[in-house]
Design a protein around this motif. Structure first.
Motif, PDB file in Angstrom:
ATOM      1  N   THR A 336      45.013  35.569  37.488  1.00 35.67           N
ATOM      2  CA  THR A 336      44.556  36.805  37.646  1.00 35.67           C
ATOM      3  C   THR A 336      45.509  37.500  38.832  1.00 35.67           C
ATOM      4  O   THR A 336      46.132  36.650  39.373  1.00 35.67           O
ATOM      5  N   SER A 423      43.402  32.660  46.647  1.00 40.59           N
ATOM      6  CA  SER A 423      43.781  34.085  46.377  1.00 40.59           C
ATOM      7  C   SER A 423      44.202  34.824  47.576  1.00 40.59           C
ATOM      8  O   SER A 423      43.792  34.480  48.662  1.00 40.59           O
ATOM      9  N   ALA A 428      38.392  39.541  45.537  1.00 41.88           N
ATOM     10  CA  ALA A 428      38.916  38.805  44.016  1.00 41.88           C
ATOM     11  C   ALA A 428      37.941  37.859  43.577  1.00 41.88           C
ATOM     12  O   ALA A 428      38.150  37.249  42.420  1.00 41.88           O
ATOM     13  N   TYR A 430      35.168  37.715  41.765  1.00 45.64           N
ATOM     14  CA  TYR A 430      34.693  37.664  40.445  1.00 45.64           C
ATOM     15  C   TYR A 430      35.670  37.299  39.633  1.00 45.64           C
ATOM     16  O   TYR A 430      35.848  36.668  38.585  1.00 45.64           O
ATOM     17  N   ALA A 431      36.859  37.805  39.870  1.00 48.55           N
ATOM     18  CA  ALA A 431      38.091  37.612  38.874  1.00 48.55           C
ATOM     19  C   ALA A 431      38.596  36.197  38.865  1.00 48.55           C
ATOM     20  O   ALA A 431      38.837  36.039  37.882  1.00 48.55           O
ATOM     21  N   GLU A 434      36.019  34.190  36.870  1.00 50.87           N
ATOM     22  CA  GLU A 434      36.389  34.211  35.676  1.00 50.87           C
ATOM     23  C   GLU A 434      37.607  33.434  35.312  1.00 50.87           C
ATOM     24  O   GLU A 434      37.525  32.682  34.017  1.00 50.87           O
ATOM     25  N   CYS A 435      38.589  33.250  36.175  1.00 51.97           N
ATOM     26  CA  CYS A 435      39.804  32.109  35.835  1.00 51.97           C
ATOM     27  C   CYS A 435      38.954  30.769  35.624  1.00 51.97           C
ATOM     28  O   CYS A 435      39.536  29.949  34.871  1.00 51.97           O
TER      29      CYS A 435
ATOM     30  N   ARG B  18      34.239  45.336  38.418  1.00 57.58           N
ATOM     31  CA  ARG B  18      35.368  44.700  39.024  1.00 57.58           C
ATOM     32  C   ARG B  18      36.278  43.918  38.020  1.00 57.58           C
ATOM     33  O   ARG B  18      37.442  43.988  37.911  1.00 57.58           O
ATOM     34  N   GLN B  19      35.287  43.512  37.028  1.00 59.91           N
ATOM     35  CA  GLN B  19      36.049  42.531  36.149  1.00 59.91           C
ATOM     36  C   GLN B  19      36.749  43.512  35.109  1.00 59.91           C
ATOM     37  O   GLN B  19      37.837  43.271  34.591  1.00 59.91           O
ATOM     38  N   THR B  22      40.138  44.639  36.944  1.00 58.35           N
ATOM     39  CA  THR B  22      40.905  43.759  37.602  1.00 58.35           C
ATOM     40  C   THR B  22      41.514  42.703  36.758  1.00 58.35           C
ATOM     41  O   THR B  22      42.605  42.137  36.451  1.00 58.35           O
ATOM     42  N   THR B  23      40.532  42.207  35.546  1.00 52.26           N
ATOM     43  CA  THR B  23      41.087  41.424  34.630  1.00 52.26           C
ATOM     44  C   THR B  23      41.136  42.041  33.170  1.00 52.26           C
ATOM     45  O   THR B  23      39.998  42.256  33.024  1.00 52.26           O
ATOM     46  N   GLU B  26      38.931  40.475  29.215  1.00 56.47           N
ATOM     47  CA  GLU B  26      37.354  40.141  29.745  1.00 56.47           C
ATOM     48  C   GLU B  26      36.825  38.964  28.812  1.00 56.47           C
ATOM     49  O   GLU B  26      36.690  39.436  27.585  1.00 56.47           O
TER      50      GLU B  26
END
Lengths: 616, 274
Positions: A336, A423, A428, A430-431, A434-435, B18-19, B22-23, B26
């Motif tokens: 990300t 990071s 970041a 939540y991003a 997600e990773c 945000r998701q 930013t990404t 999803e």
């Protein structure tokens, strides 16, 4: 003093260094900084692979290390000590003094205050305090709004365990290694054993010693007594003191103090420590470090028991290279923006590490930074179900900025496999979380966790060399390759090194060998040391640093033979024992953009160049 | 900048927004948190222990939290995200980030430590500026077992783990408080103090006392050690944030989220925090 005299027998030209102690050298602190980047030195040295002559042993000629290696990491730290070169004064003080000098405490404090310039009329101090508070608040760091004296004592409590220890007892005095951290104003910040308050007068005396020597335009470095070595180190506004009866060299103790300093920096950053003390000389830093004592305690225990710190290298878990590659690929795919490092850890050892491409160009992750991270993870493992998001500074990477670390275990409830994502973007979470889901999914589909669970350290018997009991092998970077993470490999400690005491004894022997190999006055290339219960051989070349331990009855010829076999075995197993080529990824074409310029409520933009947001 | 803007405007949608921004790809597999709850308070008041008691049904020694820890709690059909934050000053700078878009904030103090209550007002209240505008506040005095005999018996929060133990002890509870096992400490913070603080919190947030939940309902005294009132605290809060969960789910059904509408549909308020 068992070191010098024990290696009777086969001694060739191998010199024992002078009766050790009291032989102070002029090498400045840069010395052990070069130690952390020692690979440089060895790469530069002429090739002496032909070290083993027909006689078996040959100690190399002395070759003083260049005191100033051009390295950015060294530069960072050197500037604080810049005026310190020239002659170093060394004082010999009878050590029991340290414990009996309490009465001098008040006096010493006044000395130290004299040396710290200004701020002593109340109004001035008030203004400064207010300034500091305003400044800090403006930077988003909370300073308690109410009057401080009460609070400061209030926050200091709450860490039982060793803090309760009575500092007047013999037992306290007999700890093998004490470490103290104090501020320039003589305020206690940390003590490994006993509460800081109870030690304030002792720390006052320490500061008095530092200031006294300083007033003569000199810097106190160490004090030797029969039983103890006292090492002083000043870093910015902090003074670190190690009082050790471990017989380690001054350089080693100094390196350990640097680890302590760096761990503090990793929590607060160097810039904010400097800023705080700039505004208020007698600030009680424990307010900010409250709750972190366990992290420092843990670090000091690791430093004593884990040779990674001695070697300044990272220990990887042996893993089939195909598995390691597949793990790296999983990490490489789950990215990300602003992600810079993805690190996978199992059983406190490194599995793999993947870096952002842009990052690797100007810097690499220093092994000691990774040690600090591993220690942090170990210390926060008490509550393993959640996903941690915390600012962390990597002092050798950039001592003034924070990374934001995402820490999560992948195999609850066992919690042995840990994912660490770093990071530069504070927001970041939540991003990055997600990773982790992506990584988790990929690992599930490849059944990686089961494979990782099977991975374990190896036994020295796999090498197939009788008489070889244990070894530590640290290869240096291949010169024309880009600079890699310095690693070392070592088997499990097995009989007779099973008990904690025996393990420590072996480590102490290694430490002794290490200190003589890296002695600043007389560095050695090769040591063959016949001790009472084992025989050790340490050897440094341009390609590697090796410490081996044999049974006591080994002959010199068979030891040489064994080492040849060992090196051959390591070469064969290389792919499994080490991370050969740390993979990279690229997150965005312009990673620093998105972390800048945000204007949300209480947020603050940074003043840094590489997009790493400072917390303060 | 765009990212932050969107977050500020639609606080309760924060995580998803945000998701999305930013990404790009999803993942649909991630359990989306429906709502966010944040636990704040000075160090050593027992924030981590409270959460641990609720989620793991037990009490154990914790060490000082580093940064913040994120938990996803499955509550019926809903996913509730809970941020357990560090109380240390060192991590103060992150507080507002943890609070962004929170639907409920648990302000925690230690009933045996007056200062910990004062800290809530001095240090932590301002962090909630980034919380959702209709954020619910709970004031929680932990470590009640140290001062109150009836909190020493595990009553509600003990769950199965403490059922047998608690069952025996709770029976004579109201009538005869058996002599406490450990000497009681001096209670420094009374419930009235906490309720007064609750009133000041509402004023700070510009919320009307009449339309907000009453202080009696939102001030708790708990014990993470015995489990006293812990379940009550969390279940009460979950019940209260349910409307915002439902609202968010409704909005989530439309694939395009109208930020203006999401703000407009919220309860109107007399004033609003800055």
């Amino acid at each position: 003093m068992e070191r010098g005299n024990q290696e009777n027998g086969i001694r060739e030209e191998v010199k024992t260094d002078e009766p050790s102690s009291l032989k102070c050298t002029d090498q400045t602190v840069s010395k052990e900084l070069t130690r952390t980047i020692s690979s440089e030195n060895h790469i530069n040295s002429e090739d002496d692979d032909a070290l083993v002559d027909e006689n078996g042993m040959k100690a190399s000629q002395e070759r003083p290390l260049e005191p100033q290696t051009k390295d950015s990491t060294a530069d960072n730290h050197l500037e604080t000590e810049a005026p310190s070169d020239g002659r170093k004064e060394e004082e010999t003080v009878d050590l029991p003094a340290l414990s009996s000098v309490d009465s001098a405490g008040a006096h010493s404090l006044s000395i130290s205050e004299d040396t710290t310039d200004s701020i002593h009329d109340d109004s001035g101090e008030f203004v400064v305090t207010m300034l500091a508070r305003a400044k800090l608040e403006e930077q988003g760091m909370g300073v308690k709004g109410t009057s401080s004296p009460l609070l400061e004592t209030g926050t200091a409590v709450g860490n039982p365990a060793h803090q309760d220890e009575d500092v007047t007892t013999e037992r306290w005095r007999q700890h093998r290694k004490h470490v103290f951290v104090l501020s320039e104003a003589g305020k206690p910040i940390y003590s490994r054993y006993g509460s800081e308050e109870a030690l304030s007068s002792t720390m006052g005396v320490m500061m008095a010693l530092v200031s006294f020597v300083q007033s003569g335009d000199n810097i106190i470095r160490s004090v030797y007594s029969d039983e103890h070595t006292v090492v002083f180190m000043q870093r910015g506004p902090l003074v670190l003191v190690s009082v050790s009866s471990s017989r380690q060299s001054e350089q080693q103790l100094r390196t350990e103090l640097l680890y302590v300093y760096n761990q503090i920096v990793s929590m607060l950053t160097q810039a904010s420590i400097a800023r705080i003390f700039e505004h208020k000389k007698n600030y009680d830093l424990r307010r900010l470090l409250a709750g972190s004592e366990k992290i420092l305690d843990g670090l000091l225990n690791l430093v004593d028991s884990d040779p990674s710190f001695l070697l300044s290298a990272v220990h990887c878990l042996p893993l089939a290279s195909s598995l390691r590659d597949s793990l790296s690929q999983i990490l490489q795919k789950a990215i990300t923006p602003n992600l810079v490092f993805s690190i996978l850890i199992a059983k406190n050892q490194l599995l793999t590490i993947v870096q952002e491409k842009m990052v690797i160009d100007d810097a690499r992750l220093d092994p000691s930074d990774l040690h600090l991270l591993l220690n942090l993870i170990g210390a926060s493992s008490a509550f393993q179900a959640g996903e941690i998001w915390t600012p962390i500074c990597l002092p050798n990477f950039n001592p003034d900025c924070y990374f934001y670390a995402y820490i999560s275990y992948l195999d609850p409830p066992e919690c042995t496999v840990c994912l660490l994502l770093l990071s530069t973007d504070k927001e970041a979470f939540y991003a990055v979380a997600e990773c982790k889901r992506k990584i988790e999914e990929a690992m599930q589909s490849q059944n990686s966790l089961t494979a990782i669970a099977k991975a374990q350290s190896y036994s020295v018997s796999q090498v197939g060399v009788s008489d070889l009991r244990h070894f530590m092998y640290k290869p240096f970077d291949v010169p024309d390759n880009y600079r890699q993470l310095t690693q070392f490999t070592s088997p499990e400690m097995e009989a007779p090194y099973c008990s904690e005491e025996e393990k420590m004894r072996l480590l102490d022997l290694y430490r002794d060998m290490h200190s003589r190999i890296h002695s600043s006055s007389r560095p050695l290339k090769l040591i063959y040391h016949v001790a009472e219960r084992e025989t050790l051989l340490a050897w440094v070349t341009s390609k590697f640093e090796l410490y081996t331990c044999f049974s006591p009855l080994v002959t010199k010829a068979s030891a040489i033979n064994a080492i040849t076999k060992l090196l051959r075995w390591i070469k064969k197993e290389e792919d499994r024992l080490f991370i050969r080529y740390p993979p990279k990824y690229s997150t965005t074409p312009n990673p620093s953009k998105s972390s800048r310029g945000g204007k949300g409520g209480a947020d603050h933009t940074d003043s840094t160049d590489n997009g790493v947001l400072p917390l303060l | 900048m765009i990212i932050k803007y969107s977050v500020v405007v639609s606080p309760s949608l924060k995580a998803n927004q945000r998701q999305v921004t930013t990404t790009m790809p999803e993942s649909t597999k991630m359990k989306k948190p429906d709502v966010k709850i944040v636990i704040l308070g000075d160090m050593n008041v027992g924030k981590t222990s409270l959460l641990h008691r609720y989620t793991e049904r037990k009490f154990k020694d914790t060490i000082s939290t580093v940064g913040g820890a994120f938990f996803l709690k499955q509550w019926g059909p809903y996913n509730i995200s809970i941020w357990d934050t560090a109380g240390r000053e060192q991590f103060h700078g992150l507080g507002s980030m943890y609070c962004r878009g929170a639907a409920a904030v648990i302000l925690t103090y230690d009933v045996t430590n007056w200062q910990s209550l004062a800290e809530l007002e001095d240090r932590f209240l301002s962090l909630t500026d980034t919380a959702s505008t209709d954020c619910i506040f709970a004031i929680v005095g932990n470590k009640a077992d140290l001062t109150d005999p009836h909190a020493q018996a595990a009553t509600s929060g003990g769950g199965q783990a403490d059922a047998e133990l608690g069952g025996v002890q709770t029976q004579p509870l109201p009538a005869c408080p058996t002599p406490p096992a450990s000497p009681l400490l001096n209670k420094q913070v009374s419930k009235e103090d906490a309720m007064a603080l609750y009133g000041r919190v509402l004023r700070y947030k510009g919320l009307e006392e009449k339309t907000s939940p009453p202080a009696e309902k939102m001030c708790f005294e708990t014990s993470a050690k015995t489990g006293y009132n812990v379940d009550m605290l969390f279940e009460t809060l979950f019940d209260m944030v349910l409307p915002s969960i439902l609202k968010k789910r409704r909005e989530g059904e439309n694939s395009t989220v109208d930020l203006e509408e999401s703000r407009g549909s919220k309860r109107t308020k007399a004033g609003c925090c800055a």
